[in-house]
Motif scaffolding. Structure first.
Motif, PDB file in Angstrom:
ATOM      1  N   PRO A  62     -42.743  15.901  13.981  1.00  0.00           N
ATOM      2  CA  PRO A  62     -43.721  16.061  12.910  1.00  0.00           C
ATOM      3  C   PRO A  62     -43.033  16.398  11.588  1.00  0.00           C
ATOM      4  N   VAL A  63     -43.575  15.830  10.511  1.00  0.00           N
ATOM      5  CA  VAL A  63     -43.051  16.073   9.168  1.00  0.00           C
ATOM      6  C   VAL A  63     -43.818  17.235   8.561  1.00  0.00           C
ATOM      7  N   GLY A  64     -43.111  18.278   8.201  1.00  0.00           N
ATOM      8  CA  GLY A  64     -43.755  19.456   7.656  1.00  0.00           C
ATOM      9  C   GLY A  64     -43.256  19.789   6.264  1.00  0.00           C
ATOM     10  N   LEU A  65     -43.616  20.991   5.808  1.00  0.00           N
ATOM     11  CA  LEU A  65     -43.231  21.430   4.471  1.00  0.00           C
ATOM     12  C   LEU A  65     -41.723  21.534   4.328  1.00  0.00           C
ATOM     13  N   ARG A  66     -41.045  21.968   5.372  1.00  0.00           N
ATOM     14  CA  ARG A  66     -39.580  22.121   5.309  1.00  0.00           C
ATOM     15  C   ARG A  66     -38.902  20.787   5.008  1.00  0.00           C
ATOM     16  N   PHE A  67     -39.417  19.712   5.633  1.00  0.00           N
ATOM     17  CA  PHE A  67     -38.837  18.391   5.395  1.00  0.00           C
ATOM     18  C   PHE A  67     -38.956  17.994   3.926  1.00  0.00           C
ATOM     19  N   TRP A  68     -40.114  18.231   3.324  1.00  0.00           N
ATOM     20  CA  TRP A  68     -40.306  17.840   1.923  1.00  0.00           C
ATOM     21  C   TRP A  68     -39.507  18.727   0.975  1.00  0.00           C
ATOM     22  N   LEU A  69     -39.346  19.993   1.321  1.00  0.00           N
ATOM     23  CA  LEU A  69     -38.509  20.861   0.486  1.00  0.00           C
ATOM     24  C   LEU A  69     -37.054  20.412   0.513  1.00  0.00           C
ATOM     25  N   ILE A  70     -36.573  20.061   1.700  1.00  0.00           N
ATOM     26  CA  ILE A  70     -35.199  19.573   1.802  1.00  0.00           C
ATOM     27  C   ILE A  70     -35.053  18.248   1.058  1.00  0.00           C
ATOM     28  N   THR A  71     -36.051  17.384   1.163  1.00  0.00           N
ATOM     29  CA  THR A  71     -36.017  16.107   0.442  1.00  0.00           C
ATOM     30  C   THR A  71     -35.964  16.338  -1.060  1.00  0.00           C
ATOM     31  N   LEU A  72     -36.803  17.257  -1.546  1.00  0.00           N
ATOM     32  CA  LEU A  72     -36.794  17.562  -2.980  1.00  0.00           C
ATOM     33  C   LEU A  72     -35.450  18.117  -3.419  1.00  0.00           C
ATOM     34  N   ALA A  73     -34.887  19.027  -2.625  1.00  0.00           N
ATOM     35  CA  ALA A  73     -33.586  19.604  -2.974  1.00  0.00           C
ATOM     36  C   ALA A  73     -32.499  18.535  -2.984  1.00  0.00           C
ATOM     37  N   ALA A  74     -32.547  17.610  -2.023  1.00  0.00           N
ATOM     38  CA  ALA A  74     -31.542  16.551  -1.983  1.00  0.00           C
ATOM     39  C   ALA A  74     -31.663  15.629  -3.191  1.00  0.00           C
ATOM     40  N   VAL A  75     -32.897  15.274  -3.555  1.00  0.00           N
ATOM     41  CA  VAL A  75     -33.095  14.401  -4.720  1.00  0.00           C
ATOM     42  C   VAL A  75     -32.604  15.075  -5.990  1.00  0.00           C
ATOM     43  N   VAL A  76     -32.949  16.357  -6.148  1.00  0.00           N
ATOM     44  CA  VAL A  76     -32.486  17.090  -7.338  1.00  0.00           C
ATOM     45  C   VAL A  76     -30.962  17.186  -7.358  1.00  0.00           C
ATOM     46  N   GLY A  77     -30.360  17.476  -6.220  1.00  0.00           N
ATOM     47  CA  GLY A  77     -28.907  17.560  -6.157  1.00  0.00           C
ATOM     48  C   GLY A  77     -28.233  16.253  -6.500  1.00  0.00           C
ATOM     49  N   MET A  78     -28.784  15.134  -5.989  1.00  0.00           N
ATOM     50  CA  MET A  78     -28.191  13.827  -6.309  1.00  0.00           C
ATOM     51  C   MET A  78     -28.366  13.480  -7.781  1.00  0.00           C
ATOM     52  N   LEU A  79     -29.536  13.808  -8.356  1.00  0.00           N
ATOM     53  CA  LEU A  79     -29.744  13.523  -9.774  1.00  0.00           C
ATOM     54  C   LEU A  79     -28.804  14.347 -10.653  1.00  0.00           C
ATOM     55  N   VAL A  80     -28.626  15.623 -10.304  1.00  0.00           N
ATOM     56  CA  VAL A  80     -27.758  16.487 -11.107  1.00  0.00           C
ATOM     57  C   VAL A  80     -26.310  16.033 -11.025  1.00  0.00           C
ATOM     58  N   THR A  81     -25.810  15.803  -9.808  1.00  0.00           N
ATOM     59  CA  THR A  81     -24.410  15.404  -9.664  1.00  0.00           C
ATOM     60  C   THR A  81     -24.147  14.025 -10.264  1.00  0.00           C
ATOM     61  N   ALA A  82     -25.102  13.093 -10.129  1.00  0.00           N
ATOM     62  CA  ALA A  82     -24.928  11.785 -10.750  1.00  0.00           C
ATOM     63  C   ALA A  82     -24.922  11.893 -12.272  1.00  0.00           C
ATOM     64  N   SER A  83     -25.782  12.760 -12.825  1.00  0.00           N
ATOM     65  CA  SER A  83     -25.805  12.954 -14.275  1.00  0.00           C
ATOM     66  C   SER A  83     -24.501  13.561 -14.772  1.00  0.00           C
ATOM     67  N   LEU A  84     -23.969  14.524 -14.019  1.00  0.00           N
ATOM     68  CA  LEU A  84     -22.692  15.122 -14.410  1.00  0.00           C
ATOM     69  C   LEU A  84     -21.553  14.102 -14.331  1.00  0.00           C
ATOM     70  N   GLY A  85     -21.600  13.232 -13.331  1.00  0.00           N
ATOM     71  CA  GLY A  85     -20.589  12.185 -13.253  1.00  0.00           C
ATOM     72  C   GLY A  85     -20.663  11.239 -14.432  1.00  0.00           C
ATOM     73  N   ARG A  86     -21.878  10.849 -14.817  1.00  0.00           N
ATOM     74  CA  ARG A  86     -22.038   9.964 -15.983  1.00  0.00           C
ATOM     75  C   ARG A  86     -21.591  10.660 -17.260  1.00  0.00           C
ATOM     76  N   TRP A  87     -21.868  11.968 -17.351  1.00  0.00           N
ATOM     77  CA  TRP A  87     -21.433  12.699 -18.541  1.00  0.00           C
ATOM     78  C   TRP A  87     -19.915  12.739 -18.633  1.00  0.00           C
ATOM     79  N   GLN A  88     -19.226  12.929 -17.515  1.00  0.00           N
ATOM     80  CA  GLN A  88     -17.763  12.921 -17.531  1.00  0.00           C
ATOM     81  C   GLN A  88     -17.229  11.547 -17.925  1.00  0.00           C
ATOM     82  N   LEU A  89     -17.891  10.483 -17.489  1.00  0.00           N
ATOM     83  CA  LEU A  89     -17.474   9.143 -17.902  1.00  0.00           C
ATOM     84  C   LEU A  89     -17.663   8.947 -19.409  1.00  0.00           C
TER      85      LEU A  89
END
Length: 262
Positions: A7-34
């Motif tokens: 079953p998909v619960g609140l924990r799954f969506w929180l982890i999904t949100l955290a992963a998306v935010v982490g990927m957006l932040v790290t990708a933005s920092l990589g683009r900034w370094q470029l």
């Protein structure tokens, strides 16, 4: 054989949100370094182009037309050749300056340009070690006398500023050892017709017989560092995506083959 689904619960969506935010932040920092690496490469190309231009003289720096911000920016990093006489009575020692990882002083001395009505250029002559036993003792610096001193270097802005507490000695005219130097205040203090730009004297240590080191930092260096940081940020972004897919999708929604069907 039917897939095992949890079953998909609140924990799954929180982890999904955290992963998306982490990927957006790290990708933005990589683009900034470029983008920082691209800026450094553009700056280096500009420096190479200006370095190939003929050297200017001191009158170009003291020309009233050079006081405009656009004109000053166009002169920075240009090669320059000066001729005149030192004014050692106005020498200033900037404290807590490093060269090759060693703390000491940057020595700045005005140069009165040759010729009637010529102005004065503040020359950042080089670095000298300080006496740590007596912090008020000035190190010996040989200043050639005479009206035929020749200085080669490159045009630079005012000396970089370091942090200082309120009431620091950058504005004290009685002190030759200072933390910072403001050109406008120094011009008023000395009464000299100073040019709005300074000159970084170049040449090997001791070439002018003054005992000063002139291993100035290379402007525009560090491009490889930014590419390395970008690789690290993009790698971290990919790692977050890989871990998310494995733990939250593969292991959650795909039943291992060894598990019997319900």
């Amino acid at each position: 054989m039917t897939p095992l689904r949890r079953p998909v619960g609140l924990r799954f969506w929180l982890i999904t949100l955290a992963a998306v935010v982490g990927m957006l932040v790290t990708a933005s920092l990589g683009r900034w370094q470029l983008s920082r690496a691209a800026q450094k490469e553009s700056l280096q190309a500009m420096l190479d182009a200006r370095g190939a231009l003929p050297a200017i003289d001191g009158r170009t720096l003291t020309d009233p037309a050079s006081t405009a911000p656009e004109a000053q920016q166009a002169l920075v990093h240009r090669a320059v050749e000066l001729q005149g006489r030192w004014l050692p009575e106005h020498t200033v020692y900037l404290d807590n300056r490093q060269m090759q990882g060693r703390p000491g002083f940057f020595v700045l001395t005005p140069l009165q340009l040759a010729g009637p009505g010529a102005g004065v250029v503040l020359v950042q002559r080089g670095w000298v070690a300080r006496n740590f036993q007596d912090r008020t003792q000035l190190p010996p610096v040989n200043t050639p006398m005479g009206a035929d001193v020749r200085v080669q270097g490159r045009v630079a802005a005012a000396p970089s500023r370091l942090y200082e507490f309120q009431g620091g000695n950058s504005a004290q005219g009685s002190s030759r050892i200072r933390q910072n130097l403001d050109l406008a205040a120094y011009r008023t203090e000395t009464g000299l017709a100073l040019a709005p730009l300074t000159v970084l004297q170049t040449g090997p240590a001791g070439e002018a017989g003054d005992g000063l080191q002139r291993d100035w930092p290379v402007v525009g260096a560090g491009v490889e560092k930014h590419y390395g940081y970008a690789f690290q940020w993009f790698g971290l972004c990919g790692l977050i995506a890989l871990l998310y897919v494995w733990f939250q999708i593969v292991r959650r929604f795909i039943r291992p083959r060894s598990q019997p069907a319900a």
